[in-house]
Design an enzyme around this catalytic site. Sequence first.
Site: not given
Ligand code: EPZ
Length: 429
Positions: A22-23, A93, A117, A123-126, A306, A398
């Site tokens: 999926k991811n 997402r 989710c 869930r920030p995207i900064d 995950d 999903r």
């Molecule tokens: C991906 O989410 C996956 N989703 C998530 O899987 C997974 O839990 C996560 O990576 C971690 O492995 C997809 O691939 C679609 P991150 P993502 O950015 O990319 C912080 C599932 O169950 N952060 O690696 O959103 C954030 O808050 C899903 O399949 C910031 O601070 O995760 C977290 O603490 C759920 N600022 C950490 O980084 C940002 O701009 C890691 O998040 C982005 C993230």
Amino acid sequence: MEKFVIKGGKALFGEINVSGAKNAAVAILPATLLAKDVFVIENVPDIRDINSMLQILEEMGAKVNYITRSTVRIDTRHIDSKAVPYELTKNLRASYYLIGALLGMYSNAKVAMPGGCNFGGVRPIDLHLKGFSALGAVISTEGGMIMAKAPGLVGASIYFDKVSVGATINVMLAAVKARGVTVLENAAREPHIVDLANFLNLMGANIKGAGTDVIKIEGVSDLHGCDYSIIPDQIEAGTYMVAAAATQGDLTIKNVIPKHLEPISAKLRECGAIVEEYDDAIRVYATGRLHGCNIKTMPHPGFPTDMQPQFTVLLALCEGISIVTDSVWDNRFRYVDQLTRMGAQIQIEGKAAIVQGSAVLKGAPVRADDLRAGAAMIIAGLCAKGTTEIEDIIHIDRGYEDVIPKLTAVGATIARREFPDDNSVAKRA
Ligand code: EPZ
């Protein structure tokens, strides 16, 4: 409302085929926007998130045709929209990858803030936006839409303050056609990052270092269509591995890349389960009571967050006390309340769950708070005495293709049933 109804207490035996990741798919599908051409993509999982992404591409003007259930032909030659409204993104997402892809292709993107989710927290995207800005984009938000615009993107050195899968992918998508060289430092190393880089390179991109924490992208002016097969789903495979051990069964999980599963295999072995690796299959079985261990989730190659909820169910059944720490997400223990209803003894202390083992789980009405929480409820239901009813299974749909037939084929008693809406855990609580 639909629920999964499970009659627990049966060990799982047999073989399960894993679907495409999926991811990886949620990143590769928007990447097709980076060329006006035709793509044939294999091993595409038939799950809600992917269907949502394909629907978005169609709404934008792409032609999407299924050659088989898992092979999709995407023709992006007539894309006519660079704006993606909330109606389409609210359930997904990963719709934020459309920002990177549109910015990379047209230097212009307008995408609604993503849904999907949440684990009950923000869930920030900064980091994504910071990366786009470093490439020269001007970012603004208005009415729930994110706008990113640049006269032309220019490669840059970007250091991510935190390892982020999403930011690494999104900035890769934006940078692939930027003028000059982009270097991403402290990049995520997940298998799906490598899969996306392989896909983009097949389209004509020049990306090196994916799978390490430094990724170097030399911008190219043109990309083209290609045929590609998506990697198997690491987390779907891991979920069935844990289900095999938790039910004291014996499953051979096929169409996997055992290397991607190493952190999960290592922890299963630590608990006393037997894990045998083959070229593209993995066998997991348990021959007696397992013992607990401590888990700390980390970015790849650490133990995946995950898999945290599913593994916690196993630890609740193992002998001894286990400590589970989630160092990736702050809010990923919401599902513990549901497990407690089934008889698990787990206490949350900050970012850790203290799991008192040897639980005797009993079937109960529970909720799938999110995708992996839902997977954990299924494993708990399979191990529990009596009947478990899981609601909010939309989350499970999903991310898990054919979960009912796959589990039924290995001996589980699990079915999807329709219930009146007032039959909900939330309403009864
Ligand atoms: C991906 O989410 C996956 N989703 C998530 O899987 C997974 O839990 C996560 O990576 C971690 O492995 C997809 O691939 C679609 P991150 P993502 O950015 O990319 C912080 C599932 O169950 N952060 O690696 O959103 C954030 O808050 C899903 O399949 C910031 O601070 O995760 C977290 O603490 C759920 N600022 C950490 O980084 C940002 O701009 C890691 O998040 C982005 C993230």
